[in-house]
Design a protein around this motif. Sequence first.
Motif, PDB file in Angstrom:
ATOM      1  N   ASP A  17      -5.586   7.821   1.459  1.00  0.00           N
ATOM      2  CA  ASP A  17      -6.351   7.434   2.643  1.00  0.00           C
ATOM      3  C   ASP A  17      -5.482   6.718   3.670  1.00  0.00           C
ATOM      4  N   ALA A  18      -4.377   6.139   3.249  1.00  0.00           N
ATOM      5  CA  ALA A  18      -3.493   5.420   4.160  1.00  0.00           C
ATOM      6  C   ALA A  18      -2.173   5.160   3.466  1.00  0.00           C
ATOM      7  N   VAL A  19      -1.195   4.745   4.258  1.00  0.00           N
ATOM      8  CA  VAL A  19       0.136   4.415   3.752  1.00  0.00           C
ATOM      9  C   VAL A  19       0.512   3.023   4.235  1.00  0.00           C
ATOM     10  N   VAL A  20       1.115   2.235   3.353  1.00  0.00           N
ATOM     11  CA  VAL A  20       1.712   0.961   3.731  1.00  0.00           C
ATOM     12  C   VAL A  20       3.204   1.040   3.434  1.00  0.00           C
ATOM     13  N   VAL A  21       4.015   0.725   4.435  1.00  0.00           N
ATOM     14  CA  VAL A  21       5.473   0.740   4.291  1.00  0.00           C
ATOM     15  C   VAL A  21       5.951  -0.696   4.149  1.00  0.00           C
ATOM     16  N   GLY A  22       6.598  -0.993   3.050  1.00  0.00           N
ATOM     17  CA  GLY A  22       6.987  -2.361   2.767  1.00  0.00           C
ATOM     18  C   GLY A  22       8.292  -2.775   3.399  1.00  0.00           C
ATOM     19  N   PRO A  23       8.662  -4.042   3.202  1.00  0.00           N
ATOM     20  CA  PRO A  23       9.947  -4.558   3.684  1.00  0.00           C
ATOM     21  C   PRO A  23      11.089  -4.066   2.811  1.00  0.00           C
ATOM     22  N   GLY A  24      12.282  -4.420   3.198  1.00  0.00           N
ATOM     23  CA  GLY A  24      13.455  -4.042   2.425  1.00  0.00           C
ATOM     24  C   GLY A  24      14.721  -4.370   3.175  1.00  0.00           C
ATOM     25  N   PRO A  25      15.863  -4.304   2.497  1.00  0.00           N
ATOM     26  CA  PRO A  25      17.137  -4.608   3.154  1.00  0.00           C
ATOM     27  C   PRO A  25      17.603  -3.439   4.020  1.00  0.00           C
ATOM     28  N   GLY A  26      18.463  -3.759   4.984  1.00  0.00           N
ATOM     29  CA  GLY A  26      19.074  -2.692   5.765  1.00  0.00           C
ATOM     30  C   GLY A  26      18.558  -2.573   7.179  1.00  0.00           C
ATOM     31  N   HIS A  27      18.850  -1.418   7.787  1.00  0.00           N
ATOM     32  CA  HIS A  27      18.536  -1.163   9.197  1.00  0.00           C
ATOM     33  C   HIS A  27      17.739   0.134   9.301  1.00  0.00           C
ATOM     34  N   PRO A  28      16.707   0.192  10.142  1.00  0.00           N
ATOM     35  CA  PRO A  28      15.874   1.397  10.222  1.00  0.00           C
ATOM     36  C   PRO A  28      16.597   2.615  10.788  1.00  0.00           C
TER      37      PRO A  28
END
Length: 783
Positions: free
Chosen positions: A54-65
């Motif tokens: 029904d939906a997506v959640v994108v979490g935090p993390g190290p690095g650069h997009p």
Amino acid sequence: MKVTPRVLFIDAYDSFTNNIVGLLENKLYVDVTVVRMDDPFVVKHFHALLKAFDAVVVGPGPGHPALPKDIGIIQQLWELSPEDMLPVFGICLGFQSLGYAFGAKVQRLPFPRHGIVTRVTHCKSDIFETISEFEATQYHSLHVDIGKQDHDDLWTITTACPELKPLAWDLDDKHTERILMGHRHVSKPFWGVQFHPESICTTTEGARVLSTWWEHAQQWSFQNQRRAMTCDPVFQQLLNMQSTRVFKDSSSKVVLNGNQKSQLRWLQQRQKSVRVTDLVEALHASQSEVILLDSQGHNAGRYSILGIVDTDRTRKITYNVQKHELVCYFGNLGSLRVSVDSQQQVWSILQDSMTDFAELASPYGLPQSSPFWGGWMGYVSYEGGLESIGVTTPCSGEEPDFNFAFIDRSIVIDHEEGLVYIQSLIADDMSWLSRTNGLVSSLEDKPALSRTISSQKKESLNDCIKRGHNSKPVEATYRQKVLACQASLRAGDSYELCLTDETRILLPVETNPWELYKSLRINNPAPFGTFMRLSGATIVGSSPERFLRWNRDGQCQLRPIKGTVRKTQDMTFDKASTILNSAKERAENLMIVDLIRHDLSGVCGARSCSVPQLMQVEEYQTVYQLVSVIEGWLPKYGASSTTPTGIDVLKASLPPGSMTGAPKKRSCEILADLEHRHRGVYSGILGYMDVGGGGDFSVVIRTAFRWDDEVVYRPSNDSATPATFHVYRVGAGGAVTIQSTDKGEFDEMETKLDSVLETFVGPKVDNQGAISVNGVSSSKEQS
């Protein structure tokens, strides 16, 4: 039948993931499926898989997009076609990725914001419509730049990013005019926030933003007639793959009990004056293999436990990470040496052997107040913990990374109640119980045996110390590594890095390690003292930090220490509290608290986890420290092989977050490159697993250890024969944050080092009257 909504969570190897998942499940009443951003199956079937959610959640993390290796499949979300579209919410890295995908610049902040809590100013509309003002925790080195507003209005859309609408800002940063904290796509169902709603220091209103987003997401799905497929075959295949992953492998089970009914035989006596050191010496235990967990009567450690190792009888296991070699010792029956695929088989042996005692009985009833009835005692090295998170080091050792003995005979001293328990899991062992009981009784009316012996051998110990050599970390080199850590922090690769170094001390082979331990417990008393001689390792320690304790009822507790101030005549508790409650020290502690909440809730579930003590100052013999307490309860699903245990929490929490930084995996990789050495026992964990279902482990700090077969030879001044020395290692370090100074971090490392070093190199007095260790003044304060 009503179907529970499903949310896909994309994990970018962060150490706060489980906190966010718990928040989603508790606030939104949804089922959350977690996948890694580079999982091969998910990458291959990504678009098909999205149909099941029904939906997506994108979490935090190290690095650069902008780097594909840091975001994996996340980039594909922003490129979805109209027919594949679904609501998406990005947090931190997810938020930055959304901005970057639609024209924003993602740039380094002048001063990264790691563990910083500030007020968020928002638009009072969209997902913030019903949200009051709130404070939120930030963990980011990068920020999203959408360009300057055409009008001096925070909420106008910029010409640089016409598809992004700003929703929230941080206006309180001293180094930047303002930092974007929330935005959304103007037409697509994509939202994001830079702050961390799951952090323990984000207020309730900040966490409630997820609930308001979910309302908007459901509204969008209703208006666009989008529904998740309830029986999607790709989704079912993913669930089957996750459920069939082996977490408990019994293929290498060691039979300890011979399928006999387990019996605990024990005696108890009231003894308020017996000293555990006297007991060790009366049993002549210090000269052979033995394990002593010595709380020293400290208020944080009620019990001392002595594990008796019998060369002919005691079962032991060791495991080496580098060689993947597991060795099982069966006393005088011999040993078994096998190669294994991973340490999972070692954990299986530890776990399965405990279930052999699930129906433990006693003809006298079980001593419920004794925390240890028998079981495994030993340690897991830092590198043993690294293997559990998939990190390898460039310098691996030959020594045991897992080193445990199964203790059948034990003595437990309850310092609070003045009770001594003499215990055995061996059938027909009443003779040993009776003999030991009499020995304990005889100690009550005698003078302090350990002090008498220590006095007799003091001259010999001092002579050994004078003939020793030591090699301490070089200040310039250590400070350069601190700066290198901060470069990684600025790049967004970590929030905090626990940098450490090692002092090597050469002492003549005739130096008695037991006398060293007795000296250390006087110089630096702590609630988790240790004297251990086991399978070629000798450990002399006085750790102040509990790693993990779980009791027989399933309650788990972790007590991370982050923030240290040296005690001097001028450093009072109030002064230390002022220093330790600074933004720098609190940020350092907060990051580890959030990391540990993630580790614990991954096994216990977020609903059961709490933080009863957050960043309080505690006083020890040589330092003041900032301590937090995180607790949780193991779920009770009934007795089965899949029921979580304290050992599962132990596995999930390694290596100790207070010795790594966050996010854990990327931080450990950075530290491995910087330190370029084998930490070994230091930074690992040490303690016991009780056959009754409990366990207690400390973090191995303020500790010296040696490998018994490692000796070096040096020329002797008064003899043609080279002198022979054992090599003792003492690790020390501290958490480097963006607010650290290289000088301050070096001083903190030395503060911790000196608490141990005086025992091994001896103190001397400078001309101002201050005690110094090898030329380093103990009056030095932390920067």
